[in-house]
Scaffold this active site. Structure first.
Site, PDB file in Angstrom:
ATOM      1  NE  ARG A  11      -4.379  -1.505   1.402  1.00  0.00           N
ATOM      2  CZ  ARG A  11      -5.549  -1.556   2.032  1.00  0.00           C
ATOM      3  NH1 ARG A  11      -5.679  -1.033   3.229  1.00  0.00           N
ATOM      4  NH2 ARG A  11      -6.600  -2.108   1.448  1.00  0.00           N
ATOM      5  CD  GLN A  64      -3.123   5.903  -3.494  1.00  0.00           C
ATOM      6  OE1 GLN A  64      -3.460   6.647  -4.411  1.00  0.00           O
ATOM      7  NE2 GLN A  64      -3.124   6.273  -2.230  1.00  0.00           N
ATOM      8  CG  ASP A 116      -5.047  -1.335  -3.050  1.00  0.00           C
ATOM      9  OD1 ASP A 116      -5.467  -2.496  -2.915  1.00  0.00           O
ATOM     10  OD2 ASP A 116      -4.967  -0.521  -2.112  1.00  0.00           O
ATOM     11  CB  SER A 139      -8.221  -0.040  -2.520  1.00  0.00           C
ATOM     12  OG  SER A 139      -7.442   0.011  -1.344  1.00  0.00           O
ATOM     13  CE1 TYR A 197      -7.364  -4.757   5.602  1.00  0.00           C
ATOM     14  CE2 TYR A 197      -5.118  -4.500   4.778  1.00  0.00           C
ATOM     15  CZ  TYR A 197      -6.455  -4.811   4.551  1.00  0.00           C
ATOM     16  OH  TYR A 197      -6.875  -5.164   3.312  1.00  0.00           O
TER      17      TYR A 197
END
Lengths: 380, 380
Positions: free
Chosen positions: B122, B127, B130, B133, B228
């Site tokens: 991450r 991004q 990802d 996500s 997380y």
């Protein structure tokens, strides 16, 4: 002894609504009437027997119908139900009376005073009793939820690290009560919303909700009685249809809501238009119970076409959000019932001079009395 | 001769996503690679074979896998699929590698270079790659749509002639990517939204979306690695649980999204809390694939409790809006693939020094090479 109001559990399969809420039970009690609710009548509308009891009702069984003076229902009573009611009982329900001559005769023969709530005139005093509006509003909401659930894309535009997801294009045909709520709900969810209606006045309402109004030049206005549209001429139909055909091929979700009172629903979308839509598009036909606005829609079914367009034809769409639908429907019935209760004696009396009564009373004193169904006057 | 990228139709039942879109096909072609898409691979994501062809792909069959240099997939290949791939082929997919030692060995034995997209670090540069996500965002959206569909009331407050319908109370547990999108979507639909998270930083994000943030005093912050949460201590768990218990009884819709990497999902809602909820309430457990946040939720099922609470445990929730999910997933894969293509030669090369590669490469040169799965280092 106080008169008794009975609220049965609806017998029709898939009818989750109920004709009284804890709130209306309390109000009916305050008018001086007793209330008996059949056990589990509210369950599918998320109302517990104990909620009704707290409001002042007694929980009973189907057999309590036999001694009731007033019966509050969602649907027209069945033959078996009619047989159980006592002579002279007042029944308030959505009676779906068109083409139901046999049922009307049965209610007349049983000596019932049967009121069709959906015939309530659209006047200011009766707005609070307007079951068509209260339920159509919720059907318009649920139509968008059903469409969003069936749709394989997100409705709102989303700007993400992996690119932008475009907003869904939603087209609402018919901007009455259901259509306007569908527009509002689709806007809430982030859709790009357009709408059409044959009544010119609808344009402003659509725009005020953030929708784009689309209307053919050939059609100035087709407002009819009671806020509904009149039927179009053939030329008008053709012009409207051409406009729609060009627009619909670009839409992701289409919701149709067009009804003409006492007639089959107008066909707005033909098979060619459906075939012009992209795979994954969703159509919700809210008029499917009245024959449908969409060629290929089927009552009570979800149809997927050869080009992967989903046509949703759920019946009783307001009943798909039964808890809210019951809350509003119960209030509609209570408001009408209240007008018939004598404040002094606390008993229910029918004043046939009252325009609300004359507009909705189907059967009385052993006869069909409503003029549109062969009563007093013979006009059809 | 140009190297070939193959995009199969996913073989897992109910997997409607596909690992390439017309947009990414065009981009892959522009990198100098050929693209073959299995016929109907995109159908459930509403992409026609002809759309891929227009973008420059050839439409092929499953057997085209045998000659492909790169395979783009949604799910980890099955034993049959692995057997068809040529030695040295690169496979990008969500590999679901934890506890899948056998499958990893099979891919190693077949000489595949298998990348687990969900292990992408991450960091800013990654991004756009990802997949967790991009898919969690859509799961959060769809969770609210699923809840609204199951809920028997309208979500927004409605002021009608027959009275006011109150807005639904929506509680989102876990304000990560999925939770934040659930908050945003529930707000769009007019819900009164609250949320909780054990990471203090989430409070501001929840508030910025119009949600009310709820956190126990006993818990200052439990942020863990990679955005997380860490696992809570027993005291923290107890304090959090007491807070939730009081709140949950007043909620109409609850959406749980709490995951801890590499561990079973934390239990947030016990049977007593479910029993405290009103009939008609809806819970969506987005963590059901990892054991679930809710006592009584079942993977792939919709459970209705004795007190008429509906607990939704759909699997693969992002796959329920496959068309949008595929668009973003395809972009995630493309962005990573692009980093491995040599601009001069137009061929794919694996640079094991690259941190994106070392974080995601599971098998290479006949061995499991990822340190978390028994590769080079033995750390678990």
């Amino acid at each position: 002894m106080a008169q008794t109001v009975f609220v049965p559990k609806e017998s029709l399969a898939d009818e989750g609504r109920v004709a009284a809420s804890p709130d209306t039970v309390k109000r009916i009690k305050a008018l001086g009437l007793d209330v008996v609710v059949e056990t589990e009548a509210g369950r599918a509308s998320r109302i517990l027997d104990s909620d009704y009891e707290t409001a002042g009702a007694r929980i009973g069984s189907a057999s309590d119908a036999t001694s009731a003076d007033v019966i509050l229902k969602v649907r027209r009573p069945t033959t078996e139900e009619i047989a159980a009611y006592k002579q002279g009982a007042i029944v308030l329900a959505t009676m779906d009376p068109f083409g139901a001559e046999e049922a009307l005769s049965a209610m007349a023969d049983a000596g019932l005073s049967a009121f069709a709530m959906e015939l309530m005139p659209r006047i200011t005093r009766a707005q609070v009793m307007d079951v068509l509006s209260s339920q159509a509003n919720l059907a318009g909401y649920q139509a968008v939820i059903d469409a969003a659930e069936a749709y394989d894309r997100a409705l709102p535009m989303m700007m993400t690290a992996a690119g932008t997801v475009p907003a869904a294009k939603v087209f609402v045909m018919g901007a009455g009560v259901a259509g306007l709520q569908a527009i509002a709900t689709a806007k809430r969810l982030g859709g790009v919303v357009s709408a059409t209606d044959v009544r010119a006045a609808a344009g402003e309402q659509v725009a005020s909700l953030g929708g784009k109004f689309i209307m053919t030049e050939a059609l100035k206005d087709a407002s009819g009685e009671g806020g509904y549209a009149r039927e179009l001429t053939d030329d008008e139909k053709k012009a409207q249809s051409e406009l729609v055909a060009g627009h619909i091929a670009k839409q992701d979700i289409v919701i149709t809501t067009a009804l003409i009172p006492g007639r089959p629903a107008p066909k707005l979308i033909d098979a060619d238009m459906v075939a012009s839509m992209k795979p994954g598009s969703v159509i919700v036909d809210l008029a499917v119970e009245r024959g449908g606005n969409v060629e290929g829609s089927k009552a009570g079914e979800v149809v997927v076409t050869k080009n992967d367009v989903t046509i949703i034809g759920h019946l009783n769409v307001a009943g798909r959000i039964a808890a809210t639908a019951s809350q509003l429907y119960a209030k509609n019935l209570y408001a009408f019932l209240e007008t018939m209760v004598d404040g002094e004696s606390g008993s229910v009396a029918i004043d046939r001079e009252d325009e609300l009564v004359s507009a909705t009373l189907l059967t009385h004193g052993g006869k069909v009395v409503h003029e549109r169904f062969g009563g007093a006057s013979t006009e059809a």
